[in-house]
Enzyme design. Structure first.
Site, mmCIF file in Angstrom:
data_model
loop_
_atom_site.group_PDB
_atom_site.id
_atom_site.type_symbol
_atom_site.label_atom_id
_atom_site.label_comp_id
_atom_site.label_asym_id
_atom_site.label_seq_id
_atom_site.Cartn_x
_atom_site.Cartn_y
_atom_site.Cartn_z
ATOM 1 N N HIS A 216 3.125 -30.486 2.871
ATOM 2 C CA HIS A 216 3.746 -31.807 3.066
ATOM 3 C C HIS A 216 2.785 -32.909 3.510
ATOM 4 C CE1 HIS A 216 3.514 -30.655 7.299
ATOM 5 N NE2 HIS A 216 3.640 -31.930 7.578
HETATM 6 C C1 UD1 Z 1 5.768 -36.476 9.527
HETATM 7 C C2 UD1 Z 1 4.480 -36.583 10.349
HETATM 8 C C3 UD1 Z 1 3.670 -35.313 10.204
HETATM 9 C C4 UD1 Z 1 4.513 -34.084 10.509
HETATM 10 C C5 UD1 Z 1 5.748 -34.109 9.627
HETATM 11 C C6 UD1 Z 1 6.652 -32.920 9.833
HETATM 12 C C7 UD1 Z 1 3.559 -38.868 10.524
HETATM 13 C C8 UD1 Z 1 2.467 -39.770 10.074
HETATM 14 N N1 UD1 Z 1 3.646 -37.683 9.874
HETATM 15 O O1 UD1 Z 1 5.397 -36.415 8.172
HETATM 16 O O2 UD1 Z 1 2.579 -35.362 11.100
HETATM 17 O O3 UD1 Z 1 3.764 -32.926 10.238
HETATM 18 O O4 UD1 Z 1 6.469 -35.308 9.906
HETATM 19 O O5 UD1 Z 1 7.623 -32.882 8.820
HETATM 20 O O6 UD1 Z 1 4.306 -39.214 11.402
HETATM 21 N N2 UD1 Z 1 12.019 -37.962 4.355
HETATM 22 C C9 UD1 Z 1 13.293 -37.587 4.030
HETATM 23 N N3 UD1 Z 1 14.123 -37.256 5.050
HETATM 24 C C10 UD1 Z 1 13.739 -37.295 6.354
HETATM 25 C C11 UD1 Z 1 12.445 -37.702 6.679
HETATM 26 C C12 UD1 Z 1 11.581 -38.026 5.660
HETATM 27 O O7 UD1 Z 1 13.671 -37.527 2.875
HETATM 28 O O8 UD1 Z 1 14.565 -36.948 7.227
HETATM 29 C C13 UD1 Z 1 11.082 -38.303 3.254
HETATM 30 C C14 UD1 Z 1 11.104 -39.751 2.938
HETATM 31 O O9 UD1 Z 1 10.959 -39.895 1.582
HETATM 32 C C15 UD1 Z 1 9.852 -40.255 3.625
HETATM 33 C C16 UD1 Z 1 8.917 -39.059 3.529
HETATM 34 O O10 UD1 Z 1 9.775 -37.925 3.610
HETATM 35 O O11 UD1 Z 1 9.347 -41.406 3.036
HETATM 36 C C17 UD1 Z 1 7.884 -38.984 4.606
HETATM 37 O O12 UD1 Z 1 8.494 -38.955 5.901
HETATM 38 P P1 UD1 Z 1 7.685 -39.383 7.213
HETATM 39 O O13 UD1 Z 1 8.538 -39.219 8.395
HETATM 40 O O14 UD1 Z 1 7.059 -40.700 6.976
HETATM 41 O O15 UD1 Z 1 6.493 -38.354 7.247
HETATM 42 P P2 UD1 Z 1 6.450 -36.778 7.039
HETATM 43 O O16 UD1 Z 1 5.799 -36.532 5.729
HETATM 44 O O17 UD1 Z 1 7.744 -36.087 7.300
#
Ligand code: UD1
Length: 373
Positions: A216
């Site tokens: 991820h």
């Molecule tokens: C975040 C953390 C990462 C951690 C990870 C655990 C940062 C920079 N990154 O990454 O360090 O290892 O969480 O999972 O803070 N999304 C959904 N549903 C959700 C949340 C996210 O669909 O509930 C999707 C969305 O498209 C979003 C993407 O995932 O744009 C990325 O989510 P984000 O919270 O920005 O970062 P993670 O990749 O989850």
């Protein structure tokens, strides 16, 4: 004569605010919440960074974490937008909360935003899992953890390497060797996760006869050429493989038209992210795990399962030195070689520091810091 320690009435106890928002933070909060709830007026604030049930609600329910008192509802977005929104909304919360200390966890955008908002309001910041470094400054998590450490008054570091990293950056006050809260949780949950024959049936996998895969990190999931290499790796795995796909990765695989090729890989099962206990079960019984998650690298190490880390570097260097973790980046050749060598790391059992659990050490250190103010 026995010393009688009188507990302060609840309303006179210091107020400690935990800010969490993403999956690994709920896991770190789980063992701490009962300890903090006893010692302090403990308020849980959820930034809303993760909002899907699979990434958030399931952890609160399964790990019996008290529901968040406040949800800032920030949702997804680019780094600036997400971080900025958390700072703005958390600052507004802090304006009336009368917090004595803010506790932040790990290295996500929520961590950084919480530390910045609290520091600017002159509220002491404590950081759980301080001192980790990948030395790759282009990694969002590396930026988040570096800044957070420099804004923190109390730094709970899990390993001696983490302490050395902090000292090298000139941070030598407020350092507390807490050990690892994630190991504490794993230890408490292990029998529950392992004991379930139903889980074996549910996933239909034989012990030691499957690979577990997650991916991820932005550095992997956001680039089509990296995702293509990842698919090459999946194609060479010679046992049934379970891929727990993060929403970010699924979104990008679809965007780059790789989703159909992924689904066509033989013996590959694609599932959404699983609950903590199911993931722990799957990890404890797998042949090896292939991942870019920091949490899974450590959990595999504690459980004695070989881990192939799909990154060029790791913050958990101890796991590599111990021969339990192999940095394969996204090289099919390296993956093939490591799997052929059938690594057999040993299970680690001790996670306490001088007989104390990490959560107790953290609770006591916060209490004595606030007493001394
Ligand atoms: C975040 C953390 C990462 C951690 C990870 C655990 C940062 C920079 N990154 O990454 O360090 O290892 O969480 O999972 O803070 N999304 C959904 N549903 C959700 C949340 C996210 O669909 O509930 C999707 C969305 O498209 C979003 C993407 O995932 O744009 C990325 O989510 P984000 O919270 O920005 O970062 P993670 O990749 O989850």
């Amino acid at each position: 004569m026995r010393r009688v320690t009188r507990r302060r009435p609840a309303e006179k106890r210091p107020k400690v605010v935990s800010l969490v928002g993403a999956r690994p933070q709920f896991i770190k909060l789980a063992p701490l919440a009962p300890v903090l709830g006893k010692k302090f007026r403990h308020v849980i604030v959820h930034s809303g960074q993760h909002y899907d049930f699979d990434l958030s609600g399931t952890f609160f329910a399964q790990l019996r974490i008290p529901a968040a008192d406040v949800n800032l509802g920030v949702g997804s977005g680019d780094h600036g937008r997400q971080t900025g929104r958390i700072i703005e909304r958390f600052e507004r919360f802090l304006a009336t909360a009368k917090a004595d200390l803010v506790l932040v966890y790990g290295d996500t955008n929520t961590t950084l935003a919480g530390a910045l908002a609290a520091a600017k309001k002159s509220i002491p910041v404590a950081h759980v899992e301080a001192g980790l470094r990948s030395f790759k400054i282009t990694m969002p998590e590396e930026i988040n953890r570096r800044v957070t450490d420099h804004l923190s008054q109390l730094l709970f570091y899990p390993t001696k390497t983490a302490r050395d990293n902090l000292r090298r950056e000139g941070i030598d006050r407020g350092l507390v060797y807490s050990g690892d809260v994630m190991y504490e949780l794993l230890d408490a949950c292990l029998s529950g996760a392992k004991g379930k024959i139903t889980r074996r049936k549910k996933f239909g996998l034989e012990t030691g006869q499957y690979y577990l895969v997650t991916l991820h990190r932005a550095e992997n999931a956001d680039h089509p050429e990296r995702l293509n290499k990842f698919l090459q790796i999946l194609r060479l795995l010679n046992y049934p493989t379970l891929f727990l796909v993060h929403p970010r990765t699924e979104k990008n695989l679809r965007r780059f038209h790789l989703w159909e090729s992924l689904k066509a890989i033989p013996e590959l099962t694609i599932l959404p992210p699983q609950s903590y206990l199911d993931t722990l079960f799957l990890l404890s019984e797998c042949r090896a795990v292939l991942t870019d998650s920091g949490g899974l690298q450590k959990e595999a190490f504690f459980l004695g399962r070989p881990c192939l880390t799909m990154r060029a570097e790791t913050e958990w260097v101890e796991t590599v030195k111990a021969g339990a973790n192999f940095l394969v980046d996204l090289s099919p050749e390296k993956v093939r070689r490591i799997l052929a060598s059938r690594p057999r790391p040993r299970v680690r059992r001790n996670y306490k520091i001088a007989g104390r659990k990490p959560s107790e050490i953290i609770g006591r250190a916060i209490a004595s810091y606030l007493d001394g103010r």
